[in-house]
Design a protein around this motif. Structure first.
Motif: not given
Ligand SMILES: Nc1nc2c(ncn2[C@@H]2O[C@H](COP(=O)(O)OP(=O)(O)OP(=O)(O)O)[C@@H](O)[C@H]2O)c(=O)[nH]1
Ligand SMILES: [Mg+2]
Length: 445
Positions: A327-332
């Motif tokens: 799983p990849i959690l994309a964050v700014w």
């Protein structure tokens, strides 16, 4: 009883400075050995399970320590044998002198895990309970400790033993058919099919507990990755609450990866800070550090992919990570630099702390973990292997039945399944299995 013929002893507390040191003894001849070295006031009597004050006499009759000693007669002791604990002063010298006196009095030094191994061999603990002793000592988070305690209390064995009993009764009923010419008709075959299907379900349920709960038992590995300068090291430091990683405005600051543990709701979380991914760079060191970053991403339970909200054209996670199923959690990142809301993903700022709590929540959600209701039983890797193999053998029995094989062939599969399952609790025990389990122990356990 295992019939141990020798008395064993070991220092059970960590070496080094501390207040108290505990030396443990177990085995035949315990009271005789103690009588040689433990000097008790003539008015006092050494009663089972109660502490007594005394002195330890070393070489030349010199008193080497003042101690409290306690004696647990077998078979109702931890090992099932006569046991004693001597609480003396800690330090670099005294515990060793006391141990030397005990060894001189007839004991031999215990091997790592030997006390627990004796407890297992004397049926005081099942093998999974013995493992739980080591796991409890090694626990690095509250959830690990809770799970180890449940296993020590018998939670796994209580689930595994009934499955074993049912395998035994199936094998027994097949033997009756074979030996006494009971009918092997559609009815008995249907009965067996149903029983095997139920067993398969129970095994699957235990394997599901492993899948769902592994993280509570072994912790969680979160890798922070992204382009150079995205703010990975700053986020790493913010999540740790420590100024651990170098941070600088120059891209390419982090080279080697860094690891540090935190606890999220009692669960161990290993955070990993990595070098920025910068495929266009031709610098050799950049390439080497990115190889490490990619390797770390491949071992993650979750990748947090950072993008700099204030930078143009943020790059997506590499293809291999997207295809890995991790799983990849994309964050700014650096949300404090930009006034507008971030486009459709979480915005955080290591500088102000904005979004860090949501980041934890999102991570936990993405992993499908329920921190409010942690599991109370999670098999370990060794149990998982045995459960998988048992399932395969039960499947083989089902297949043999479907293919019209005679009862003796089906019995063979069931007996194999029973033996494999028995490795979990140590009902079926081999020398290799003992070594595998007890080699992980520390001295004095
Ligand atoms: N304003 C602001 N600046 C930040 C924030 N996070 C990081 N920075 C700045 O961005 C620059 C890069 O931060 P790092 O944490 O070193 O970024 P990195 O992703 O680890 O960079 P590399 O290790 O070089 O790949 C530094 O000058 C930080 O001070 C943030 O939340 N807000
Ligand atoms: Mg960095």
């Amino acid at each position: 009883m295992s019939g141990s013929t020798d008395l064993i002893a070991a220092i059970a507390t960590p070496q080094g400075s501390g207040a108290v040191s505990i030396i443990r003894l177990s085995g035949p001849g315990l009271l005789e050995a103690l009588a040689k070295i433990l000097v008790i006031h003539t008015d006092l009597e050494f009663h089972p399970r109660s502490l007594i004050l005394g002195h330890i006499r070393g070489e030349n009759g010199q008193i080497i320590d003042e101690v409290l000693a306690v004696y647990f007669p077998g078979p109702n002791s931890f090992t099932g044998e006569d046991c004693a604990e001597i609480q003396g002063h800690a330090g670099a010298v005294v515990p060793r002198l006391v141990l030397a006196a005990i060894l001189e009095a007839g004991a031999r030094l215990a091997r790592p895990g030997e006390f627990t191994q004796r407890a297992f061999l004397n049926n005081r603990l099942s093998l999974d309970q013995a493992e739980a002793v080591a796991e409890l000592v090694a626990a690095q988070s509250q959830s690990e400790a809770v799970l180890a305690n449940r296993q020590l209390a018998g939670a796994l064995k209580e689930r595994v033993n009934p499955i074993a009993e049912r395998l035994i009764s199936l094998a027994a009923s097949l033997t009756v058919i074979l030996d006494f010419d009971e009918p092997w008709d559609a009815n008995s075959q249907l009965n067996l099919t149903q029983n095997l299907a139920a067993l398969r379900q129970d095994l699957a349920a235990l394997l599901a507990l492993r899948r769902e709960g592994r993280i509570f038992r072994e912790g969680l590995r979160i890798v922070l990755a992204g382009p150079p300068n995205a703010g990975k090291s700053s986020l790493f430091n913010a999540l740790l609450g420590l100024d651990r990683a170098l941070v600088s405005p120059r891209p390419g600051t982090t080279r080697d990866y860094l690891e540090a543990s935190v606890s999220w709701a009692g669960v161990k979380v290993e955070l990993v800070d990595t070098a920025g991914l910068w495929p266009e760079s031709t610098d050799e060191l950049d390439q080497l550090s990115q190889d490490r970053a990619r390797a770390q991403m491949g071992q993650a339970d979750l990748i947090v992919w950072l993008r700099d909200l204030s930078a143009p054209n943020p790059s997506p996670p590499p293809q291999e990570a997207q295809e890995s199923g991790i799983p990849i959690l994309a964050v700014w990142a650096k949300a404090d630099l930009i006034a507008e809301p971030a486009p459709n993903s979480l915005a955080i700022s290591a500088k102000t702390g904005q979004g860090l709590a949501q980041l934890k929540d999102e991570a936990i959600k993405l992993l499908g973990l329920n921190f409010d209701q942690p599991p109370d039983l999670v098999p370990n890797f060794r149990h998982q292997k045995a459960l998988e193999k048992t399932s395969q053998l039960v499947n083989a029995a089902v297949k043999a039945l479907e293919e019209g094989e005679p009862p003796d062939i089906i019995t063979l599969e069931i007996v194999d399944a029973l033996e494999t399952l028995g490795q979990i609790t140590g009902r079926v025990m081999t020398e290799d299995l003992l070594t595998e389990v007890f080699s992980n122990f520390c001295l004095g356990k």
